[in-house]
Design an enzyme around this catalytic site. Sequence first.
Site, PDB file in Angstrom:
ATOM      1  N   THR A  30       0.838  -1.194   0.000  1.00  0.00           N
ATOM      2  CA  THR A  30       0.000   0.000   0.000  1.00  0.00           C
ATOM      3  C   THR A  30       0.875   1.247   0.000  1.00  0.00           C
ATOM      4  OG1 THR A  30      -1.872  -1.064   1.075  1.00  0.00           O
ATOM      5  CG2 THR A  30      -1.664   1.318   1.377  1.00  0.00           C
ATOM      6  N   HIS A 180      -7.245 -11.066  -0.900  1.00  0.00           N
ATOM      7  CA  HIS A 180      -6.580 -10.643   0.335  1.00  0.00           C
ATOM      8  C   HIS A 180      -7.392 -11.150   1.521  1.00  0.00           C
ATOM      9  CE1 HIS A 180      -4.139  -8.658   3.114  1.00  0.00           C
ATOM     10  NE2 HIS A 180      -4.171  -7.413   2.685  1.00  0.00           N
ATOM     11  N   ASN A 183      -4.029 -10.273   7.340  1.00  0.00           N
ATOM     12  CA  ASN A 183      -3.745  -8.993   8.014  1.00  0.00           C
ATOM     13  C   ASN A 183      -4.949  -8.328   8.667  1.00  0.00           C
ATOM     14  OD1 ASN A 183      -1.080  -9.299   7.399  1.00  0.00           O
ATOM     15  ND2 ASN A 183      -1.056  -7.815   5.718  1.00  0.00           N
ATOM     16  N   TYR A 185      -8.111  -7.985   7.790  1.00  0.00           N
ATOM     17  CA  TYR A 185      -9.154  -7.333   6.985  1.00  0.00           C
ATOM     18  C   TYR A 185     -10.394  -8.233   6.910  1.00  0.00           C
ATOM     19  CZ  TYR A 185      -5.364  -4.111   6.084  1.00  0.00           C
ATOM     20  OH  TYR A 185      -4.341  -3.214   6.257  1.00  0.00           O
ATOM     21  N   ASN A 240      -3.586  -5.621  12.920  1.00  0.00           N
ATOM     22  CA  ASN A 240      -4.934  -5.041  12.920  1.00  0.00           C
ATOM     23  C   ASN A 240      -5.837  -5.692  13.976  1.00  0.00           C
ATOM     24  OD1 ASN A 240      -4.854  -2.871  11.067  1.00  0.00           O
ATOM     25  ND2 ASN A 240      -4.953  -4.293   9.339  1.00  0.00           N
TER      26      ASN A 240
END
Length: 372
Positions: A30, A180, A183, A185, A240
């Site tokens: 990112t 994805h 992490n 999400y 996260n």
Amino acid sequence: MSDPTVAPLFEPFRLGALDLPNRIVMAPLTRSRADHATLAPRQLNADYYAQRASAGLIIAEATQIMPEGQGYAWTPGVYSDEQIEGWKIVTGAVHAKGGRMALQLWHVGRISHPDLQPGGGLPVAPSAIKPEGQAFTETGFKPMVTPRALELDEIKAIVAQYGKAAANARAAGFDMVEIHAANGYLIDQFLRDKTNTRTDAYGGSIDNRVRFLIEATKAAADAVGADRVGVRLSPLSPFNDIADSNPGPLFQRAVERLSELNVAYLHVIEGETQGAREPENGFDLATLRKLFKGAYIGNNGYDPALAAQRVAGGDVDLVAFGRAYIANPDLVDRIRLGAPLAELDKATLYGGGAEGYVDYPALNAGAEAKVA
């Protein structure tokens, strides 16, 4: 002169529908440099990726599949005509340099803020559980909020959007897509019992918590072909504010189900994201490799020596390098020559323009001569 110790990284490899010239993958990174108005990529992004086209495969930065999937300022999407056209500029530039490119499909779930959501709405998640941490908005970092739990019909709509986003990526010229699911999400939030307390078909048992991952991946595979789909997981990472009470059986089952879909690859963050490769209370990641019949991409804390060692030993098929690619657009050449790697400038990682993005120099002739 080439460094013979890294020779295993320069063997070609068949990855799903693609023939790769080497085993070096550029990991998704990112950088928050999409057009501020449209969240579409532009020529600056094309220049950045084209500089790195010597990778066996570039996995482009995480890209939201719908407006509600955004969790950081100025990250790109792949749901509008402007975004698809912008990505065409990028993939065209990479292909012109002989490269191959996948797009990482992303929905952040609760890792967002109303400032980044359509109409200032709440972020969505499997369950209404607030994450610890701050969201990167257009006006700076702000504490994350308690999300809204998704309704069943909304889950089905998001699954369908993964298929649509995969089709959009192919229309934009990408060779593959990556789901994805790492992490912390949205997909990871469905997987873990810390963030998923649902009592319907998407919560409770391991098979129920794996359901959303499998449905999203299948939607993408149905849209573009399983041999053009990969999946990223981070079984041991707390990134996260994510966790599970028993990750071993959970991720083994997830990988078994993914293998049944015949997707091209599994991309695993080994250990803690940007941290230790072997955190306490971890489990044997080699089990995941054994359970998955497709290709395995290892990621996290690799240097060229470790990468070559693990490829040669059959522990991994390919190795993804992340932050090393930010400051080293010619990472493949540097690894081949045994040349030193440049250090990145952390101040220019997110947002901004060309500085710290496309202005890192490649090796010059003098440096190559010195290495030789």
